[in-house]
Design a protein around this motif. Structure first.
Motif, PDB file in Angstrom:
ATOM      1  N   LEU A  30      -8.194   5.562  -5.748  1.00 12.36           N
ATOM      2  CA  LEU A  30      -8.180   4.446  -5.076  1.00 12.36           C
ATOM      3  C   LEU A  30      -9.006   3.308  -6.162  1.00 12.36           C
ATOM      4  CD1 LEU A  30      -7.682   2.217  -2.745  1.00 12.36           C
ATOM      5  CD2 LEU A  30     -10.056   3.203  -2.000  1.00 12.36           C
ATOM      6  N   LEU A  41      -4.424   1.561   1.839  1.00 18.33           N
ATOM      7  CA  LEU A  41      -4.127   2.476   0.910  1.00 18.33           C
ATOM      8  C   LEU A  41      -5.262   3.734   0.825  1.00 18.33           C
ATOM      9  CD1 LEU A  41      -2.706   2.842  -1.772  1.00 18.33           C
ATOM     10  CD2 LEU A  41      -4.304   1.726  -2.925  1.00 18.33           C
ATOM     11  N   MET A  63      -5.020  -4.356   2.477  1.00 13.59           N
ATOM     12  CA  MET A  63      -4.341  -3.543   1.504  1.00 13.59           C
ATOM     13  C   MET A  63      -5.013  -2.353   1.126  1.00 13.59           C
ATOM     14  SD  MET A  63      -3.116  -2.566  -1.692  1.00 13.59           S
ATOM     15  CE  MET A  63      -3.778  -3.849  -2.841  1.00 13.59           C
ATOM     16  N   ALA A 118       1.070  -1.129  -0.075  1.00 16.89           N
ATOM     17  CA  ALA A 118       0.037  -0.087  -0.074  1.00 16.89           C
ATOM     18  C   ALA A 118       0.863   1.417  -0.075  1.00 16.89           C
ATOM     19  CB  ALA A 118      -0.936   0.007   1.182  1.00 16.89           C
ATOM     20  N   LEU A 138       2.218   1.753  -3.404  1.00 19.74           N
ATOM     21  CA  LEU A 138       1.377   2.044  -4.412  1.00 19.74           C
ATOM     22  C   LEU A 138       0.813   3.396  -4.044  1.00 19.74           C
ATOM     23  CD1 LEU A 138      -0.997  -0.970  -4.624  1.00 19.74           C
ATOM     24  CD2 LEU A 138       0.338  -0.170  -6.198  1.00 19.74           C
ATOM     25  N   ALA A 139       0.861   3.908  -2.844  1.00 14.21           N
ATOM     26  CA  ALA A 139       0.471   5.276  -2.518  1.00 14.21           C
ATOM     27  C   ALA A 139       1.555   6.300  -2.966  1.00 14.21           C
ATOM     28  CB  ALA A 139       0.223   5.532  -0.986  1.00 14.21           C
ATOM     29  N   LEU A 192      -3.817   7.668   0.838  1.00 16.41           N
ATOM     30  CA  LEU A 192      -4.031   8.418  -0.138  1.00 16.41           C
ATOM     31  C   LEU A 192      -4.570   9.706   0.201  1.00 16.41           C
ATOM     32  CD1 LEU A 192      -5.183   5.935  -2.618  1.00 16.41           C
ATOM     33  CD2 LEU A 192      -3.014   7.327  -2.946  1.00 16.41           C
TER      34      LEU A 192
END
Length: 383
Positions: free
Chosen positions: A100, A193, A189, A71, A74-75, A197
């Motif tokens: 998202l 996330l 996750m 996470a 990805l963020a 975000l």
């Protein structure tokens, strides 16, 4: 006699007397080289003990640590998109939900592509790769310096034992437990996330509250550098993996190699493991071509793989990642080994970006462009 005098005596030490007295036993036991080595050894033991405890906790809580790390990466990768929408006046919550949703759809699409392209043809792909390996072994045995069959069997058994051992796939559970763990990890996750975000900067600012002055500025630099490195790694690696997969797919289709789509998907997945992944994907593709079309076709596939890898390494990666992933190949291999031993396939994928983020923190330790003192070059390095 002076020994039995009752009147107090005042002893005055001159400056030149202090150093000799300070170097007498027992202080001298720790003042020489061996004493300093002993102190360092104790400090190293303490650090190793703490790191061992941390690693044990990470391994024990993989259901939390792995989704948390994914996470975070990805963020960091989608932070520019989120920031762009917020600067254009999109409300923070709406921008977070849009980002998202896009990430979830993207991950679901990649998962569907993998299942569609690989699952139905995996048995054939595996069988052809094994047959190709056996043909290669048979050819090696014709060489004058070829190893014996017993040696080949022993090496093959060692590789199979490693691949199927708990070290290589320590996080992989089979059956229902695997499905439950995957679903739980994926939901966790996505939830983490969302908060990264939506409230990432505020969460980081909360973590920095105990720091003051120069330590606060250093922690702030490290946070910015980590976000930049992890984001660049994820975006760059995904682009490189896509280009590799498309290049390999075009080459395999031109050479009329069977199972081209599963091999291209496998290339895309393995591209997230630097150095080793591309090599392994090329070996599998060459073995399939060897069984299906013969030696000449297999050599042509090797040529295609080498050409794509050279394009990636010399042009694509430097352009996409710049200096954010500038790690020596030796460091990458060591990080991959440690990650594989500790976390299996997932550990191998996450090891290199974590190592790059750690090195990035060292590079901004004393300033924006000023590494930590021990990491500064003493003299120009010849290129």
């Amino acid at each position: 006699m002076g020994l039995f005098r009752n009147d107090p005596q005042r002893v005055v030490l001159e400056s030149h007397d202090v150093e000799p007295r300070a170097t007498r036993a027992p202080w001298s036991l720790w003042a020489d080289g061996f004493g300093r080595l002993s102190i360092r050894a104790v400090q190293i033991l303490v650090v190793v003990t703490v790191l061992t405890g941390i690693i044990f906790a990470i391994q024990y809580l993989t259901l939390v640590t792995i989704p948390l790390t994914i996470a975070l990466i990805l963020a960091c990768a989608f932070a520019p998109v989120l920031g762009w929408m917020r600067r254009r006046g999109v409300p923070s919550l709406l921008a977070t939900l849009i980002t998202l949703f896009a990430i979830t759809v993207l991950l679901a699409g990649v998962g569907w592509l993998i299942v569609w392209a690989v699952s139905d043809q995996w048995d054939g792909l595996y069988a052809q790769a094994v047959d190709g390996g056996q043909e290669l072994i048979a050819w090696v045995q014709t060489l004058p310096f070829a190893p014996s069959q017993d040696q080949l069997d022993e090496w093959l058994a060692t590789v199979i034992d490693f691949i199927t051992s708990a070290q290589f796939g320590s996080g992989a559970l089979r059956g229902v437990n695997a499905v439950v763990n995957f679903v739980t990890g994926f939901v966790l996750m996505v939830t983490i996330l969302f908060f990264f975000l939506k409230d990432g900067p505020q969460m980081w600012e909360f973590v920095l509250r105990p720091f003051r002055g120069g330590n606060y500025l250093r922690a702030e630099r490290i946070g910015d550098k980590t976000v930049g490195v992890l984001g660049s790694y994820m975006r760059g690696t995904a682009t490189v993996a896509l280009v590799d997969a498309v290049g390999i797919l075009i080459g395999l289709l031109i050479l009329n190699v069977p199972l081209a789509i599963p091999l291209a998907v496998l290339t895309f997945l393995l591209a997230f493991i630097p150095i080793v992944g591309a090599t392994l994907a090329g070996i599998i593709a060459a073995l399939v071509a060897l069984v299906a079309n013969g030696w000449v076709n297999a050599l042509l596939v090797v040529g295609v793989v080498v050409l794509v890898n050279q394009l990636e390494g010399n042009f694509l990666q430097p352009f996409l990642m710049g200096r954010s992933m500038k790690l020596h190949a030796f460091v990458i291999l060591v990080a991959l080994t440690i990650g594989t031993v500790l976390g299996g396939i997932v550990g191998a994928v996450l090891a290199v970006p974590i190592a790059a983020a750690a090195w990035g923190a060292v590079q901004v330790w004393d300033g924006e462009d000023l590494p930590a003192r021990w990491a500064r070059p003493k003299r120009p390095i010849a290129q």
